[in-house]
Write a protein that holds these residues in place. Structure first.
Motif, PDB file in Angstrom:
ATOM      1  N   ILE A  71      -1.240  56.523  51.526  1.00  0.00           N
ATOM      2  CA  ILE A  71      -0.275  55.474  51.850  1.00  0.00           C
ATOM      3  C   ILE A  71       0.847  56.070  52.690  1.00  0.00           C
ATOM      4  CG2 ILE A  71       0.914  55.819  49.639  1.00  0.00           C
ATOM      5  CD1 ILE A  71       1.715  52.843  49.762  1.00  0.00           C
ATOM      6  N   TYR A  72       1.255  55.335  53.710  1.00  0.00           N
ATOM      7  CA  TYR A  72       2.366  55.717  54.578  1.00  0.00           C
ATOM      8  C   TYR A  72       3.458  54.661  54.447  1.00  0.00           C
ATOM      9  CZ  TYR A  72      -0.715  59.112  56.920  1.00  0.00           C
ATOM     10  OH  TYR A  72      -1.551  60.161  57.206  1.00  0.00           O
ATOM     11  N   VAL A  73       4.664  55.097  54.084  1.00  0.00           N
ATOM     12  CA  VAL A  73       5.793  54.190  53.902  1.00  0.00           C
ATOM     13  C   VAL A  73       6.796  54.424  55.034  1.00  0.00           C
ATOM     14  CG1 VAL A  73       7.657  53.432  52.377  1.00  0.00           C
ATOM     15  CG2 VAL A  73       5.480  54.228  51.406  1.00  0.00           C
ATOM     16  N   HIS A  74       6.969  53.410  55.868  1.00  0.00           N
ATOM     17  CA  HIS A  74       7.841  53.518  57.037  1.00  0.00           C
ATOM     18  C   HIS A  74       9.249  53.062  56.651  1.00  0.00           C
ATOM     19  CE1 HIS A  74       7.832  53.339  61.670  1.00  0.00           C
ATOM     20  NE2 HIS A  74       9.079  53.387  61.253  1.00  0.00           N
ATOM     21  N   CYS A  75      10.245  53.910  56.871  1.00  0.00           N
ATOM     22  CA  CYS A  75      11.619  53.587  56.485  1.00  0.00           C
ATOM     23  C   CYS A  75      12.584  54.298  57.424  1.00  0.00           C
ATOM     24  CB  CYS A  75      11.884  53.967  55.027  1.00  0.00           C
ATOM     25  SG  CYS A  75      11.276  55.600  54.541  1.00  0.00           S
ATOM     26  N   ASP A  76      13.878  54.173  57.142  1.00  0.00           N
ATOM     27  CA  ASP A  76      14.864  54.904  57.947  1.00  0.00           C
ATOM     28  C   ASP A  76      16.010  55.365  57.051  1.00  0.00           C
ATOM     29  OD1 ASP A  76      16.497  52.697  57.549  1.00  0.00           O
ATOM     30  OD2 ASP A  76      16.784  52.242  59.668  1.00  0.00           O
TER      31      ASP A  76
ATOM     32  N   VAL B 148      18.281  58.273  66.007  1.00  0.00           N
ATOM     33  CA  VAL B 148      17.172  58.095  66.937  1.00  0.00           C
ATOM     34  C   VAL B 148      15.807  58.164  66.261  1.00  0.00           C
ATOM     35  CG1 VAL B 148      18.486  58.980  68.903  1.00  0.00           C
ATOM     36  CG2 VAL B 148      17.123  60.564  67.525  1.00  0.00           C
ATOM     37  N   HIS B 149      15.761  58.324  64.923  1.00  0.00           N
ATOM     38  CA  HIS B 149      14.456  58.489  64.295  1.00  0.00           C
ATOM     39  C   HIS B 149      14.298  57.620  63.054  1.00  0.00           C
ATOM     40  CE1 HIS B 149      16.417  61.147  61.311  1.00  0.00           C
ATOM     41  NE2 HIS B 149      15.340  60.940  60.563  1.00  0.00           N
ATOM     42  N   ASP B 150      13.044  57.323  62.745  1.00  0.00           N
ATOM     43  CA  ASP B 150      12.650  56.736  61.468  1.00  0.00           C
ATOM     44  C   ASP B 150      11.939  57.811  60.659  1.00  0.00           C
ATOM     45  OD1 ASP B 150      13.597  54.337  62.363  1.00  0.00           O
ATOM     46  OD2 ASP B 150      11.655  53.341  62.490  1.00  0.00           O
ATOM     47  N   SER B 151      11.770  57.554  59.362  1.00  0.00           N
ATOM     48  CA  SER B 151      11.002  58.441  58.496  1.00  0.00           C
ATOM     49  C   SER B 151       9.749  57.708  58.023  1.00  0.00           C
ATOM     50  CB  SER B 151      11.828  58.875  57.281  1.00  0.00           C
ATOM     51  OG  SER B 151      12.931  59.655  57.675  1.00  0.00           O
ATOM     52  N   ILE B 152       8.642  58.422  57.948  1.00  0.00           N
ATOM     53  CA  ILE B 152       7.404  57.869  57.413  1.00  0.00           C
ATOM     54  C   ILE B 152       6.949  58.797  56.293  1.00  0.00           C
ATOM     55  CG2 ILE B 152       5.044  57.127  57.921  1.00  0.00           C
ATOM     56  CD1 ILE B 152       5.856  56.853  60.857  1.00  0.00           C
ATOM     57  N   LEU B 153       6.979  58.297  55.059  1.00  0.00           N
ATOM     58  CA  LEU B 153       6.616  59.094  53.886  1.00  0.00           C
ATOM     59  C   LEU B 153       5.118  59.007  53.658  1.00  0.00           C
ATOM     60  CD1 LEU B 153       9.488  57.902  51.514  1.00  0.00           C
ATOM     61  CD2 LEU B 153       9.505  59.822  53.126  1.00  0.00           C
ATOM     62  N   PHE B 154       4.464  60.150  53.591  1.00  0.00           N
ATOM     63  CA  PHE B 154       3.004  60.226  53.488  1.00  0.00           C
ATOM     64  C   PHE B 154       2.611  60.745  52.109  1.00  0.00           C
ATOM     65  CE2 PHE B 154      -0.614  63.324  54.782  1.00  0.00           C
ATOM     66  CZ  PHE B 154      -1.584  62.485  54.222  1.00  0.00           C
ATOM     67  N   TYR B 155       1.908  59.887  51.354  1.00  0.00           N
ATOM     68  CA  TYR B 155       1.404  60.223  50.026  1.00  0.00           C
ATOM     69  C   TYR B 155      -0.098  59.947  49.948  1.00  0.00           C
ATOM     70  CZ  TYR B 155       6.177  60.295  48.063  1.00  0.00           C
ATOM     71  OH  TYR B 155       7.484  60.586  47.777  1.00  0.00           O
ATOM     72  N   SER B 156      -0.750  60.627  49.029  1.00  0.00           N
ATOM     73  CA  SER B 156      -2.146  60.307  48.708  1.00  0.00           C
ATOM     74  C   SER B 156      -2.217  59.915  47.238  1.00  0.00           C
ATOM     75  CB  SER B 156      -3.070  61.497  48.977  1.00  0.00           C
ATOM     76  OG  SER B 156      -2.740  62.590  48.134  1.00  0.00           O
ATOM     77  N   LYS B 157      -3.320  59.285  46.849  1.00  0.00           N
ATOM     78  CA  LYS B 157      -3.483  58.900  45.447  1.00  0.00           C
ATOM     79  C   LYS B 157      -3.993  60.069  44.609  1.00  0.00           C
ATOM     80  CE  LYS B 157      -5.336  55.173  42.550  1.00  0.00           C
ATOM     81  NZ  LYS B 157      -6.011  53.865  42.551  1.00  0.00           N
ATOM     82  N   SER B 158      -4.715  61.001  45.239  1.00  0.00           N
ATOM     83  CA  SER B 158      -5.249  62.164  44.526  1.00  0.00           C
ATOM     84  C   SER B 158      -5.224  63.372  45.458  1.00  0.00           C
ATOM     85  CB  SER B 158      -6.682  61.878  44.059  1.00  0.00           C
ATOM     86  OG  SER B 158      -7.556  61.822  45.179  1.00  0.00           O
ATOM     87  N   LYS B 159      -5.710  64.489  44.957  1.00  0.00           N
ATOM     88  CA  LYS B 159      -5.759  65.697  45.778  1.00  0.00           C
ATOM     89  C   LYS B 159      -6.857  65.630  46.833  1.00  0.00           C
ATOM     90  CE  LYS B 159      -3.925  68.771  42.198  1.00  0.00           C
ATOM     91  NZ  LYS B 159      -4.197  69.973  41.349  1.00  0.00           N
TER      92      LYS B 159
ATOM     93  N   PRO C  15      11.111  46.066  54.387  1.00  0.00           N
ATOM     94  CA  PRO C  15      12.541  45.975  54.739  1.00  0.00           C
ATOM     95  C   PRO C  15      13.206  47.334  54.542  1.00  0.00           C
ATOM     96  CG  PRO C  15      11.882  44.124  53.358  1.00  0.00           C
ATOM     97  CD  PRO C  15      10.728  45.082  53.367  1.00  0.00           C
ATOM     98  N   PHE C  16      14.157  47.652  55.412  1.00  0.00           N
ATOM     99  CA  PHE C  16      14.806  48.968  55.391  1.00  0.00           C
ATOM    100  C   PHE C  16      16.096  48.980  54.565  1.00  0.00           C
ATOM    101  CE2 PHE C  16      13.108  50.913  59.621  1.00  0.00           C
ATOM    102  CZ  PHE C  16      11.818  50.844  59.127  1.00  0.00           C
ATOM    103  N   PHE C  17      16.461  47.876  53.937  1.00  0.00           N
ATOM    104  CA  PHE C  17      17.750  47.727  53.292  1.00  0.00           C
ATOM    105  C   PHE C  17      18.873  47.839  54.327  1.00  0.00           C
ATOM    106  CE2 PHE C  17      21.316  49.087  50.447  1.00  0.00           C
ATOM    107  CZ  PHE C  17      21.342  47.955  49.656  1.00  0.00           C
ATOM    108  N   ALA C  18      18.627  47.210  55.479  1.00  0.00           N
ATOM    109  CA  ALA C  18      19.607  47.239  56.565  1.00  0.00           C
ATOM    110  C   ALA C  18      20.712  46.215  56.362  1.00  0.00           C
ATOM    111  CB  ALA C  18      18.914  46.984  57.899  1.00  0.00           C
ATOM    112  N   ASN C  19      20.494  45.248  55.464  1.00  0.00           N
ATOM    113  CA  ASN C  19      21.456  44.190  55.185  1.00  0.00           C
ATOM    114  C   ASN C  19      21.878  43.438  56.449  1.00  0.00           C
ATOM    115  OD1 ASN C  19      22.201  44.003  52.231  1.00  0.00           O
ATOM    116  ND2 ASN C  19      22.347  46.214  52.564  1.00  0.00           N
ATOM    117  N   ARG C  20      20.874  43.011  57.191  1.00  0.00           N
ATOM    118  CA  ARG C  20      21.104  42.199  58.385  1.00  0.00           C
ATOM    119  C   ARG C  20      19.883  41.350  58.651  1.00  0.00           C
ATOM    120  NH1 ARG C  20      19.984  45.735  63.808  1.00  0.00           N
ATOM    121  NH2 ARG C  20      19.688  43.620  64.557  1.00  0.00           N
TER     122      ARG C  20
END
Length: 347
Positions: A86-91, A136-147, A35-40
């Motif tokens: 892990i990729y977290v899709h948000c806006d 017009v865009h979303d954000s996708i946060l890209f993390y890894s668990k290690s190096k 959920p994007f916390f869009a409150n709808r």
């Protein structure tokens, strides 16, 4: 629970409770479109008249929302293998809040990119009285668990203006385009590069003297004028292209084609998920989507020869997942976890 060790399954249950019963270090890649916390409430009316809905209301309580997401992210990290990502899709609603939470859980140094996915060419809310720039865009946060994480970079064709600027030279004998490449040894002596005279020029070079002569004899090194520093021909047809950047404007949400569309309100294009899966996993790896919605992640994983695990507490969503996966003649089933007592067939 043995059931939760299975792959190529869709679990119709609460994401957090189901994640808690998954094995640690068992997943290679996680994509989550929470959920994007869009409150709808997002709704789509199908041809049958049935309303498919997705509830993203939180009583405007950001603390409640973030506490919920933090629990999910902690479990996502636990089930992820050390080489996993892990990729977290948000806006815009909560991307800045979610990044702070992800930094805390996965570590600031394991953050690699905020990918800007331009999902629309334009978006005009002015007629509705809005006073802001088009979103017009979303954000996708890209993390890894290690190096040390899986990374399969994707290269794209060079734009025409890039080719004209950098590969403007054309070899008369073959018609091949090429650019001049620097032969200097980066770092010089400190990096162990050899120093010698070549074609009247003395400096630290990228290659040994033997290899330099070999490349020169093959016509791959030229000296444009006597006394000039020799350069190497870098042929356009031997280059992989430009590595994918962090702004993705070539995959639009409208590219959810009629054939692909399943009338789910927050459905993402399969091509978007295929890109993420190709970059951050290998064939036969396990891809997890703990809020899988209509199952696009699972479809993309199937197409690319990966195993998958999907979780969603919306019975309508899991029914859509099963239908889409069955259309690929996949041995998929939608399971009700014993953690809860509601039955998929009763909704």
């Amino acid at each position: 629970m043995e059931m939760l060790k299975a792959t190529n399954k869709v679990f119709c249950d609460d994401s957090y409770q189901t994640l808690k019963h998954m094995q640690s270090n068992s997943v290679d890649l996680t994509y989550i479109d929470p959920p994007f916390f869009a409150n709808r409430v997002f709704e789509v009316e199908k041809k049958s008249g049935k309303i498919i809905s997705f509830d993203d209301t939180w009583s405007n309580d950001i603390g409640n929302y973030l506490n919920y997401m933090k629990k999910i992210f902690i479990e996502c990290k636990r089930v992820l293998k050390n080489k996993g990502s892990i990729y977290v899709h948000c806006d815009w609603h909560s991307s800045h809040y979610l990044k702070v939470v992800m930094d805390e859980i996965f570590g600031y140094r394991n953050f690699h990119n905020e990918i800007v996915w331009r999902r629309h060419n334009s978006h005009n809310d002015t007629k509705q009285g809005s006073k802001h720039f088009g979103r017009v865009h979303d954000s996708i946060l890209f993390y890894s668990k290690s190096k040390n994480y899986t990374w399969n970079p994707i290269f794209q064709p060079y734009p025409d203006d890039y080719i004209k600027k950098y590969y403007r030279h054309i070899e008369p004998e073959t018609g091949r385009r090429f650019a001049y490449g620097d032969l200097s040894g980066p770092g010089g002596r400190s990096k162990g590069n050899p120093r010698y005279e070549f074609l009247g020029v003395t400096r630290y070079w990228r290659f040994s003297k033997v290899n330099m002569k070999k490349l020169y004899d093959e016509g791959k090194i030229i000296q444009t004028k006597p006394g000039n520093v020799p350069v190497m021909k870098r042929y356009l047809d031997e280059m992989p292209g430009l590595m994918l950047q962090d702004v993705w404007d070539d995959v639009k949400s409208v590219q959810v084609t009629k054939t692909e569309s399943c009338d789910y309100p927050t459905q993402k294009p399969t091509r978007l998920l295929e890109r993420i899966i190709e970059i951050s996993s290998n064939p036969k790896d396990i891809v997890l989507d703990p809020m899988c919605g209509s199952g696009t992640t699972l479809i993309a994983a199937k197409r690319l020869g990966r195993k998958f695990i999907g979780i969603d507490d919306n019975p309508d969503a899991t029914k859509i997942c099963k239908k889409r996966l069955d259309s690929f003649h996949h041995e998929a089933s939608t399971i009700k976890s014993p953690l809860y007592h509601h039955s998929l067939g009763k909704h």
